[in-house]
Design a protein around this motif. Structure first.
Motif, PDB file in Angstrom:
ATOM      1  N   ALA A 287       0.852  -1.193   0.000  1.00 32.46           N
ATOM      2  CA  ALA A 287       0.000   0.000   0.000  1.00 32.46           C
ATOM      3  C   ALA A 287       0.888   1.244   0.000  1.00 32.46           C
ATOM      4  CB  ALA A 287      -0.909   0.004   1.222  1.00 32.46           C
ATOM      5  N   PRO A 288       0.435   2.317  -0.621  1.00 32.40           N
ATOM      6  CA  PRO A 288       1.221   3.554  -0.594  1.00 32.40           C
ATOM      7  C   PRO A 288       1.442   4.010   0.841  1.00 32.40           C
ATOM      8  CG  PRO A 288      -0.597   3.723  -2.155  1.00 32.40           C
ATOM      9  CD  PRO A 288      -0.800   2.452  -1.395  1.00 32.40           C
ATOM     10  N   SER A 289       2.624   4.478   1.146  1.00 29.41           N
ATOM     11  CA  SER A 289       2.936   4.882   2.523  1.00 29.41           C
ATOM     12  C   SER A 289       2.043   6.022   2.996  1.00 29.41           C
ATOM     13  CB  SER A 289       4.413   5.272   2.644  1.00 29.41           C
ATOM     14  OG  SER A 289       4.703   6.350   1.762  1.00 29.41           O
ATOM     15  N   VAL A 290       1.567   6.852   2.076  1.00 25.38           N
ATOM     16  CA  VAL A 290       0.726   8.000   2.423  1.00 25.38           C
ATOM     17  C   VAL A 290      -0.738   7.591   2.645  1.00 25.38           C
ATOM     18  CG1 VAL A 290       0.161   8.660   0.037  1.00 25.38           C
ATOM     19  CG2 VAL A 290       0.304  10.408   1.801  1.00 25.38           C
ATOM     20  N   TYR A 291      -1.108   6.393   2.232  1.00 27.61           N
ATOM     21  CA  TYR A 291      -2.511   5.977   2.259  1.00 27.61           C
ATOM     22  C   TYR A 291      -3.155   6.068   3.651  1.00 27.61           C
ATOM     23  CZ  TYR A 291      -6.730   3.446   0.949  1.00 27.61           C
ATOM     24  OH  TYR A 291      -8.043   3.088   0.725  1.00 27.61           O
ATOM     25  N   PRO A 292      -2.525   5.555   4.713  1.00 27.85           N
ATOM     26  CA  PRO A 292      -3.150   5.669   6.043  1.00 27.85           C
ATOM     27  C   PRO A 292      -3.374   7.130   6.465  1.00 27.85           C
ATOM     28  CG  PRO A 292      -1.363   4.072   6.101  1.00 27.85           C
ATOM     29  CD  PRO A 292      -1.290   4.766   4.769  1.00 27.85           C
ATOM     30  N   LYS A 293      -2.446   8.005   6.102  1.00 25.96           N
ATOM     31  CA  LYS A 293      -2.604   9.424   6.435  1.00 25.96           C
ATOM     32  C   LYS A 293      -3.774  10.040   5.675  1.00 25.96           C
ATOM     33  CE  LYS A 293       2.350   9.737   7.134  1.00 25.96           C
ATOM     34  NZ  LYS A 293       3.608  10.089   6.498  1.00 25.96           N
ATOM     35  N   LEU A 294      -3.967   9.615   4.435  1.00 23.81           N
ATOM     36  CA  LEU A 294      -5.098  10.101   3.648  1.00 23.81           C
ATOM     37  C   LEU A 294      -6.429   9.628   4.235  1.00 23.81           C
ATOM     38  CD1 LEU A 294      -3.638   9.597   0.077  1.00 23.81           C
ATOM     39  CD2 LEU A 294      -4.327  11.783   1.062  1.00 23.81           C
ATOM     40  N   LEU A 295      -6.447   8.398   4.726  1.00 25.31           N
ATOM     41  CA  LEU A 295      -7.669   7.898   5.377  1.00 25.31           C
ATOM     42  C   LEU A 295      -8.008   8.725   6.609  1.00 25.31           C
ATOM     43  CD1 LEU A 295      -7.199   4.021   5.132  1.00 25.31           C
ATOM     44  CD2 LEU A 295      -8.886   5.425   3.914  1.00 25.31           C
ATOM     45  N   ILE A 296      -7.001   9.054   7.402  1.00 22.72           N
ATOM     46  CA  ILE A 296      -7.218   9.884   8.598  1.00 22.72           C
ATOM     47  C   ILE A 296      -7.723  11.258   8.181  1.00 22.72           C
ATOM     48  CG2 ILE A 296      -6.039  11.070  10.497  1.00 22.72           C
ATOM     49  CD1 ILE A 296      -4.199   8.536  10.656  1.00 22.72           C
ATOM     50  N   LYS A 297      -7.131  11.835   7.149  1.00 25.16           N
ATOM     51  CA  LYS A 297      -7.557  13.146   6.669  1.00 25.16           C
ATOM     52  C   LYS A 297      -8.998  13.099   6.158  1.00 25.16           C
ATOM     53  CE  LYS A 297      -6.359  17.424   5.933  1.00 25.16           C
ATOM     54  NZ  LYS A 297      -6.027  18.322   7.043  1.00 25.16           N
ATOM     55  N   SER A 298      -9.370  12.005   5.511  1.00 25.63           N
ATOM     56  CA  SER A 298     -10.755  11.838   5.051  1.00 25.63           C
ATOM     57  C   SER A 298     -11.722  11.902   6.224  1.00 25.63           C
ATOM     58  CB  SER A 298     -10.929  10.492   4.342  1.00 25.63           C
ATOM     59  OG  SER A 298     -10.256  10.467   3.126  1.00 25.63           O
ATOM     60  N   GLN A 299     -11.374  11.220   7.304  1.00 23.02           N
ATOM     61  CA  GLN A 299     -12.239  11.226   8.493  1.00 23.02           C
ATOM     62  C   GLN A 299     -12.270  12.606   9.132  1.00 23.02           C
ATOM     63  OE1 GLN A 299     -10.466   8.057  10.739  1.00 23.02           O
ATOM     64  NE2 GLN A 299     -11.508   6.457   9.581  1.00 23.02           N
ATOM     65  N   GLU A 300     -11.118  13.244   9.242  1.00 21.42           N
ATOM     66  CA  GLU A 300     -11.037  14.578   9.859  1.00 21.42           C
ATOM     67  C   GLU A 300     -11.867  15.611   9.105  1.00 21.42           C
ATOM     68  OE1 GLU A 300      -6.442  14.280  11.565  1.00 21.42           O
ATOM     69  OE2 GLU A 300      -6.915  15.642   9.918  1.00 21.42           O
ATOM     70  N   THR A 301     -11.854  15.530   7.787  1.00 14.38           N
ATOM     71  CA  THR A 301     -12.540  16.525   6.974  1.00 14.38           C
ATOM     72  C   THR A 301     -13.986  16.158   6.673  1.00 14.38           C
ATOM     73  OG1 THR A 301     -11.774  15.502   4.927  1.00 14.38           O
ATOM     74  CG2 THR A 301     -10.409  17.269   5.860  1.00 14.38           C
ATOM     75  N   GLY A 302     -14.382  14.936   7.027  1.00 16.93           N
ATOM     76  CA  GLY A 302     -15.741  14.488   6.720  1.00 16.93           C
ATOM     77  C   GLY A 302     -15.943  14.172   5.250  1.00 16.93           C
ATOM     78  N   PHE A 303     -14.845  13.891   4.540  1.00 15.72           N
ATOM     79  CA  PHE A 303     -14.945  13.531   3.121  1.00 15.72           C
ATOM     80  C   PHE A 303     -15.716  12.223   3.011  1.00 15.72           C
ATOM     81  CE2 PHE A 303     -13.077  11.587  -0.767  1.00 15.72           C
ATOM     82  CZ  PHE A 303     -13.572  12.503  -1.674  1.00 15.72           C
ATOM     83  N   SER A 304     -16.866  12.267   2.357  1.00 15.37           N
ATOM     84  CA  SER A 304     -17.787  11.134   2.388  1.00 15.37           C
ATOM     85  C   SER A 304     -17.779  10.285   1.120  1.00 15.37           C
ATOM     86  CB  SER A 304     -19.213  11.640   2.636  1.00 15.37           C
ATOM     87  OG  SER A 304     -19.612  12.495   1.572  1.00 15.37           O
ATOM     88  N   MET A 305     -16.840  10.524   0.207  1.00 16.99           N
ATOM     89  CA  MET A 305     -16.817   9.757  -1.036  1.00 16.99           C
ATOM     90  C   MET A 305     -15.452   9.116  -1.291  1.00 16.99           C
ATOM     91  SD  MET A 305     -19.051  12.234  -3.499  1.00 16.99           S
ATOM     92  CE  MET A 305     -18.071  13.702  -3.188  1.00 16.99           C
ATOM     93  N   PRO A 306     -14.868   8.474  -0.289  1.00 18.02           N
ATOM     94  CA  PRO A 306     -13.546   7.880  -0.511  1.00 18.02           C
ATOM     95  C   PRO A 306     -13.627   6.671  -1.436  1.00 18.02           C
ATOM     96  CG  PRO A 306     -14.367   7.223   1.630  1.00 18.02           C
ATOM     97  CD  PRO A 306     -15.352   8.218   1.073  1.00 18.02           C
ATOM     98  N   SER A 307     -12.616   6.505  -2.261  1.00 24.95           N
ATOM     99  CA  SER A 307     -12.541   5.340  -3.135  1.00 24.95           C
ATOM    100  C   SER A 307     -12.209   4.105  -2.312  1.00 24.95           C
ATOM    101  CB  SER A 307     -11.472   5.548  -4.206  1.00 24.95           C
ATOM    102  OG  SER A 307     -11.850   6.564  -5.086  1.00 24.95           O
ATOM    103  N   ASP A 308     -12.741   3.002  -2.755  1.00 24.95           N
ATOM    104  CA  ASP A 308     -12.513   1.726  -2.104  1.00 24.95           C
ATOM    105  C   ASP A 308     -11.056   1.290  -2.272  1.00 24.95           C
ATOM    106  OD1 ASP A 308     -13.959  -0.743  -0.937  1.00 24.95           O
ATOM    107  OD2 ASP A 308     -12.832  -1.573  -2.629  1.00 24.95           O
ATOM    108  N   VAL A 309     -10.496   0.681  -1.257  1.00 25.87           N
ATOM    109  CA  VAL A 309      -9.099   0.249  -1.289  1.00 25.87           C
ATOM    110  C   VAL A 309      -8.849  -0.741  -2.436  1.00 25.87           C
ATOM    111  CG1 VAL A 309      -9.399  -1.635   0.386  1.00 25.87           C
ATOM    112  CG2 VAL A 309      -7.158  -0.565   0.095  1.00 25.87           C
ATOM    113  N   TYR A 310      -9.843  -1.572  -2.748  1.00 29.01           N
ATOM    114  CA  TYR A 310      -9.650  -2.559  -3.809  1.00 29.01           C
ATOM    115  C   TYR A 310      -9.545  -1.896  -5.181  1.00 29.01           C
ATOM    116  CZ  TYR A 310     -10.862  -5.762  -0.072  1.00 29.01           C
ATOM    117  OH  TYR A 310     -10.892  -6.443   1.117  1.00 29.01           O
ATOM    118  N   ILE A 311     -10.260  -0.800  -5.371  1.00 29.26           N
ATOM    119  CA  ILE A 311     -10.123  -0.043  -6.608  1.00 29.26           C
ATOM    120  C   ILE A 311      -8.689   0.461  -6.725  1.00 29.26           C
ATOM    121  CG2 ILE A 311     -10.911   1.990  -7.905  1.00 29.26           C
ATOM    122  CD1 ILE A 311     -12.952  -0.368  -7.594  1.00 29.26           C
ATOM    123  N   GLY A 312      -8.154   0.921  -5.607  1.00 27.95           N
ATOM    124  CA  GLY A 312      -6.777   1.395  -5.599  1.00 27.95           C
ATOM    125  C   GLY A 312      -5.798   0.320  -6.041  1.00 27.95           C
TER     126      GLY A 312
END
Length: 193
Positions: free
Chosen positions: A9-34
């Motif tokens: 997995a990209p090293s930045v991916y966990p940080k992006l997930l945290i940022k998604s939660q912090e910002t309330g971003f409600s349309m994250p792409s599925d990990v399998y698509i990645g």
């Protein structure tokens, strides 16, 4: 086979997930698509790629992970706040051009471009401007869309739009397609001529 065993997995991916939660971003792409995008992109050395709908950068992180050093990607989103977040995470990435623009306008202004893979994760390039975006795919190149299986956040009438989009793509004589009832519903098309 255990598909939940995600490798590299990209090293930045966990940080992006945290940022998604912090910002309330409600349309994250599925990990399998990645993981799928990373694999498809790895098949195109020295490739040129396009993402329509940067979002917070989750899919972008996987796409960059699959690219070799001689590849380039353009990622377009019309949300200034999301582009700013992506810039914070990927600003040093020389292979990336982040664009804050309306997708339809960008597609209209860039009809001379050609790409080895286009991931259309926004309305433009998927539900509007379909022919424009398909014309940008190189022969042998991929057109990838996800969220083709009904999602809980879909507005009324959206499922019918998704069904119609699949029918339109099935009728394209210059593309061969695979429909996968997997992840959030994926369609991969390859331009044959």
């Amino acid at each position: 086979m255990d598909q939940t065993n995600i490798l590299d997995a990209p090293s930045v991916y966990p940080k992006l997930l945290i940022k998604s939660q912090e910002t309330g971003f409600s349309m994250p792409s599925d990990v399998y698509i990645g993981t799928l995008l990373k694999t498809l992109i790895a098949s195109k050395p020295k490739g040129k790629f396009l993402e329509l709908g940067t979002g917070i950068g989750l899919s972008l992180s996987w796409m960059l992970e699959g690219m070799d050093e001689d590849s380039q990607i353009i990622s377009v989103d019309n949300d200034e706040k999301l582009i700013a977040i992506a810039q914070d995470f990927f600003g040093e990435e020389k292979r990336l051009c982040l664009v804050c623009d309306d997708g339809e306008a960008w597609l209209s202004q860039n009809q001379d471009e050609r790409f080895d893979l286009i991931f259309a994760d926004a309305w433009p390039g998927k539900y509007s401007c379909l022919n424009k975006v398909l014309s940008l795919v190189k022969p042998g190149g991929f057109y990838v869309i996800d969220d083709m299986v009904a999602q809980p956040n879909w507005p009324d009438g959206h499922e019918e739009k998704a069904i119609e989009l699949v029918k339109i793509l099935e009728e394209k004589e210059n593309f061969t397609i695979t429909k996968m009832n997997w992840s959030t519903g994926v369609l991969v098309a390859v331009k044959t001529k």
